[in-house]
Design an enzyme around this catalytic site. Structure first.
Site, PDB file in Angstrom:
ATOM      1  N   GLY A  71      68.366  22.075 -16.868  1.00 28.84           N
ATOM      2  CA  GLY A  71      68.613  22.140 -15.883  1.00 28.84           C
ATOM      3  C   GLY A  71      68.279  21.256 -15.011  1.00 28.84           C
ATOM      4  O   GLY A  71      68.815  21.223 -13.502  1.00 28.84           O
ATOM      5  N   THR A  73      67.255  18.777 -12.757  1.00 27.95           N
ATOM      6  CA  THR A  73      68.236  16.941 -12.520  1.00 27.95           C
ATOM      7  C   THR A  73      66.956  16.130 -11.912  1.00 27.95           C
ATOM      8  O   THR A  73      65.958  16.519 -11.931  1.00 27.95           O
ATOM      9  CB  THR A  73      68.796  17.888 -10.995  1.00 27.95           C
ATOM     10  N   ASN A  98      74.038  22.263 -12.440  1.00 27.09           N
ATOM     11  CA  ASN A  98      74.077  23.388 -11.801  1.00 27.09           C
ATOM     12  C   ASN A  98      74.508  24.346 -12.894  1.00 27.09           C
ATOM     13  O   ASN A  98      76.017  24.072 -13.427  1.00 27.09           O
ATOM     14  CB  ASN A  98      75.480  23.551 -10.268  1.00 27.09           C
ATOM     15  N   HIS A 131      70.055  22.713   0.933  1.00 24.06           N
ATOM     16  CA  HIS A 131      69.170  23.359  -0.354  1.00 24.06           C
ATOM     17  C   HIS A 131      68.340  23.151   1.037  1.00 24.06           C
ATOM     18  O   HIS A 131      67.841  23.387   1.798  1.00 24.06           O
ATOM     19  CB  HIS A 131      68.713  22.661  -1.382  1.00 24.06           C
ATOM     20  N   HIS A 132      66.616  24.078   0.638  1.00 25.15           N
ATOM     21  CA  HIS A 132      65.636  24.554   0.465  1.00 25.15           C
ATOM     22  C   HIS A 132      65.219  23.775   0.837  1.00 25.15           C
ATOM     23  O   HIS A 132      65.064  22.328   0.499  1.00 25.15           O
ATOM     24  CB  HIS A 132      64.949  25.430  -0.339  1.00 25.15           C
ATOM     25  N   LYS A 135      62.951  21.020  -2.251  1.00 21.75           N
ATOM     26  CA  LYS A 135      63.651  20.134  -3.322  1.00 21.75           C
ATOM     27  C   LYS A 135      63.230  18.629  -2.953  1.00 21.75           C
ATOM     28  O   LYS A 135      63.178  18.270  -1.995  1.00 21.75           O
ATOM     29  CB  LYS A 135      64.988  19.842  -2.936  1.00 21.75           C
ATOM     30  N   THR A 142      74.455  18.863  -8.226  1.00 24.69           N
ATOM     31  CA  THR A 142      75.864  19.367  -8.232  1.00 24.69           C
ATOM     32  C   THR A 142      76.234  18.182  -7.453  1.00 24.69           C
ATOM     33  O   THR A 142      77.349  17.933  -7.760  1.00 24.69           O
ATOM     34  CB  THR A 142      75.328  20.766  -7.623  1.00 24.69           C
TER      35      THR A 142
HETATM   36  N1  NAD Z   1      71.325  23.007 -12.914  1.00 31.71           N
HETATM   37  C1  NAD Z   1      70.406  24.224 -12.530  1.00 31.71           C
HETATM   38  O1  NAD Z   1      71.606  25.364 -12.573  1.00 31.71           O
HETATM   39  C2  NAD Z   1      69.489  24.062 -11.610  1.00 31.71           C
HETATM   40  C3  NAD Z   1      69.742  25.123 -10.729  1.00 31.71           C
HETATM   41  C4  NAD Z   1      68.026  25.287  -9.769  1.00 31.71           C
HETATM   42  C5  NAD Z   1      67.147  24.131 -10.080  1.00 31.71           C
HETATM   43  N2  NAD Z   1      67.306  23.400 -10.624  1.00 31.71           N
HETATM   44  C6  NAD Z   1      66.195  22.527 -10.749  1.00 31.71           C
HETATM   45  O2  NAD Z   1      64.808  22.205 -11.525  1.00 31.71           O
HETATM   46  C7  NAD Z   1      64.411  22.039 -11.225  1.00 31.71           C
HETATM   47  C8  NAD Z   1      63.264  22.915 -10.831  1.00 31.71           C
HETATM   48  O3  NAD Z   1      63.785  23.441  -9.952  1.00 31.71           O
HETATM   49  P1  NAD Z   1      62.465  24.821  -9.195  1.00 31.71           P
HETATM   50  O4  NAD Z   1      63.527  25.350  -8.373  1.00 31.71           O
HETATM   51  O5  NAD Z   1      62.416  25.886 -10.350  1.00 31.71           O
HETATM   52  O6  NAD Z   1      61.449  23.645  -8.612  1.00 31.71           O
HETATM   53  P2  NAD Z   1      59.967  24.139  -8.942  1.00 31.71           P
HETATM   54  O7  NAD Z   1      59.346  23.445  -8.449  1.00 31.71           O
HETATM   55  O8  NAD Z   1      59.751  25.667  -8.011  1.00 31.71           O
HETATM   56  O9  NAD Z   1      59.630  24.695 -10.505  1.00 31.71           O
HETATM   57  C9  NAD Z   1      59.316  23.262 -10.844  1.00 31.71           C
HETATM   58  C10 NAD Z   1      58.005  23.490 -11.717  1.00 31.71           C
HETATM   59  O10 NAD Z   1      57.951  22.041 -13.298  1.00 31.71           O
HETATM   60  C11 NAD Z   1      56.073  22.501 -13.021  1.00 31.71           C
HETATM   61  N3  NAD Z   1      55.860  21.077 -13.347  1.00 31.71           N
HETATM   62  C12 NAD Z   1      55.395  20.174 -13.560  1.00 31.71           C
HETATM   63  N4  NAD Z   1      55.657  18.996 -14.043  1.00 31.71           N
HETATM   64  C13 NAD Z   1      56.037  19.987 -15.553  1.00 31.71           C
HETATM   65  C14 NAD Z   1      55.867  19.356 -16.905  1.00 31.71           C
HETATM   66  N5  NAD Z   1      55.887  18.231 -17.343  1.00 31.71           N
HETATM   67  N6  NAD Z   1      56.111  19.920 -17.920  1.00 31.71           N
HETATM   68  C15 NAD Z   1      56.241  21.423 -17.551  1.00 31.71           C
HETATM   69  N7  NAD Z   1      56.492  22.250 -16.303  1.00 31.71           N
HETATM   70  C16 NAD Z   1      56.058  21.094 -15.283  1.00 31.71           C
HETATM   71  C17 NAD Z   1      55.750  22.232 -11.811  1.00 31.71           C
HETATM   72  O11 NAD Z   1      54.443  22.970 -11.546  1.00 31.71           O
HETATM   73  C18 NAD Z   1      56.804  23.849 -11.587  1.00 31.71           C
HETATM   74  O12 NAD Z   1      56.184  24.765 -11.896  1.00 31.71           O
HETATM   75  C19 NAD Z   1      64.232  20.536  -9.937  1.00 31.71           C
HETATM   76  O13 NAD Z   1      65.084  19.900 -10.690  1.00 31.71           O
HETATM   77  C20 NAD Z   1      66.094  21.587  -9.403  1.00 31.71           C
HETATM   78  O14 NAD Z   1      67.142  20.793  -8.772  1.00 31.71           O
HETATM   79  C21 NAD Z   1      68.758  23.029 -11.523  1.00 31.71           C
HETATM   80  O1  LIG Z   2      67.047  24.213  -5.654  1.00 24.83           O
HETATM   81  C1  LIG Z   2      67.601  23.624  -6.586  1.00 24.83           C
HETATM   82  O2  LIG Z   2      66.772  22.389  -7.151  1.00 24.83           O
HETATM   83  C2  LIG Z   2      68.934  23.538  -7.009  1.00 24.83           C
HETATM   84  N1  LIG Z   2      68.748  23.085  -7.088  1.00 24.83           N
HETATM   85  C3  LIG Z   2      70.553  22.319  -8.875  1.00 24.83           C
HETATM   86  C4  LIG Z   2      70.987  20.527  -7.848  1.00 24.83           C
HETATM   87  O3  LIG Z   2      70.339  19.899  -7.199  1.00 24.83           O
HETATM   88  O4  LIG Z   2      72.613  20.457  -8.125  1.00 24.83           O
HETATM   89  C5  LIG Z   2      71.275  22.712  -8.753  1.00 24.83           C
HETATM   90  C6  LIG Z   2      71.239  23.936  -7.457  1.00 24.83           C
HETATM   91  C7  LIG Z   2      69.761  24.328  -7.164  1.00 24.83           C
END
Ligand code: NAD
Ligand SMILES: O=C(O)C1=N[C@H](C(=O)O)CCC1
Length: 234
Positions: A71, A73, A98, A131-132, A135, A142
Site C-alpha cells: 500500500g 505510495t 488505496n 490528507h494529514h 504525509k 489515490t
Molecule cells: N494504499 C493505501 O490504502 C494507503 C493508506 C494509507 C497510507 N498509505 C501509504 O502507506 C505509507 C505509510 O503510511 P503511514 O501513514 O503508515 O506512514 P508512517 O510514516 O506512519 O509509517 C511508515 C513507517 O515506515 C517505516 N520505515 C521507514 N523506512 C523503512 C524501511 N526501509 N523498511 C520498513 N519500514 C520503514 C517508518 O519508520 C515508519 O514507521 C505511505 O506511503 C502512505 O501513502 C497507503
Molecule cells: O495517509 C496516507 O498517506 C494515505 N495515502 C494513500 C495515498 O497516497 O493515496 C491513501 C490514502 C491515505
C-alpha cells in the site's frame, strides 16, 4: 494466517489491530534498522513503509517466496520491476494506492463518470485531495490513480499539480490536521457542476482492505488488483 508488517507506523499499527481482531498472527514488524529478516514464518507481507523503502522490501519478499500486499505510495517508478521479479519468482502481488473498499468502488465510479463526461465539451474536470500534515508525498497515490483513470477514459492527456495546461487535469493537494484521506472529482461548467467524493473517517478502512487482500491472495500466484479481490471484473 501469519502476517509480516513492513513499516510499523500509523498504518502498520492499524493493520496489526485489524489483523489480530480477525484472528491472524503478526510474525514480524519490520521497520528501520530491523536487521536480518526471517521470512520462514511469513504467509504474507503487508508493506506500508516509505516511498524509498517499498521496492527493496517487496523484492526481498519475492526473493524469499512471500506474497506481497503493498500500500506504500510514491514508488511506482519501480512498479514494473516489482512485477517482473514477482513473475520471475512465480510470486503473488497486489498493489493498491488505496485499499479502502469504498475507494475501490469510487475508482469504478470515476472511470464510468469519465467515460460519460468525455462526450460533453462544456465541462472541465479537476481533482482535490486532502490528507494529514505528516504525509510525505503529493499528490496522493489515490489522486494519481484517479487522474490516470480519467486520462484512460477521456481526451485528457495528462495531469499537473495545481496549475494545469490545456488537456491537463489540475490536481490540488491540501494538508490539514490528521485528515485520513478525502478525494474529490469535480466536473465544472458555466451552468453547473457534478462532484463525486470519498472521505475516509479513519485509517481502519485502508487496513481492512489490505487484510482482506492478504486473505484473498493465499494460495494464488500472479499480479492482482483490488478489482480482482472484490470480483469487479465481471
Ligand atoms: N494504499 C493505501 O490504502 C494507503 C493508506 C494509507 C497510507 N498509505 C501509504 O502507506 C505509507 C505509510 O503510511 P503511514 O501513514 O503508515 O506512514 P508512517 O510514516 O506512519 O509509517 C511508515 C513507517 O515506515 C517505516 N520505515 C521507514 N523506512 C523503512 C524501511 N526501509 N523498511 C520498513 N519500514 C520503514 C517508518 O519508520 C515508519 O514507521 C505511505 O506511503 C502512505 O501513502 C497507503
Ligand atoms: O495517509 C496516507 O498517506 C494515505 N495515502 C494513500 C495515498 O497516497 O493515496 C491513501 C490514502 C491515505
Amino acid at each position: 494466517m501469519n502476517i509480516a508488517l513492513f513499516g510499523y507506523g500509523k498504518m502498520g499499527k492499524m493493520i496489526e489491530t485489524v489483523s489480530q481482531n480477525k484472528g491472524h498472527n503478526i510474525v514480524a514488524k519490520i521497520d528501520v534498522d530491523s536487521g536480518d529478516i526471517d521470512y520462514s514464518e511469513m504467509d504474507v507481507a503487508i508493506d506500508f513503509s516509505m516511498p524509498d523503502a517499498a521496492f527493496d522490501n517487496i523484492s526481498g519478499c519475492f526473493e524469499n517466496g512471500v506474497p506481497v500486499i503493498s500500500g506504500t505510495t510514491g514508488w511506482l517508478d519501480n512498479y514494473d520491476d516489482a512485477v517482473a521479479l514477482c513473475q520471475e519468482k512465480n510470486g503473488a502481488f497486489i498493489y493498491a494506492s488505496n485499499f479502502s473498499l469504498g475507494v475501490t468502488i469510487f475508482f469504478e465510479l470515476n472511470r464510468y463518470l469519465a467515460q460519460m463526461m468525455s462526450r460533453l465539451d462544456q465541462y472541465r474536470v479537476s481533482l482535490e485531495e486532502i490528507h494529514h500534515t505528516q504525509k510525505l508525498d503529493a499528490p496522493s497515490g489515490t489522486a494519481i490513480s484517479l487522474a490516470e483513470d480519467i486520462i484512460e477514459n477521456s481526451d485528457y492527456q495528462g495531469w499537473k499539480l495545481d496549475r494545469a495546461g490545456d488537456g491537463e487535469i489540475p490536481v490540488t493537494s491540501k494538508r490539514i490536521g490528521d485528515t485520513p484521506g478525502t478525494h474529490t472529482v469535480n466536473y465544472g461548467s458555466k451552468v453547473d457542476h457534478i462532484e463525486i467524493r470519498h472521505a475516509a473517517h479513519n485509517r481502519e478502512g485502508f487496513a481492512l482492505g489490505a487484510v482482506i487482500a492478504a486473505e484473498w491472495i493465499q494460495g494464488k500466484t500472479g499480479i492482482f488488483t483490488m478489482k480482482d479481490v472484490l470480483d469487479l471484473n465481471r
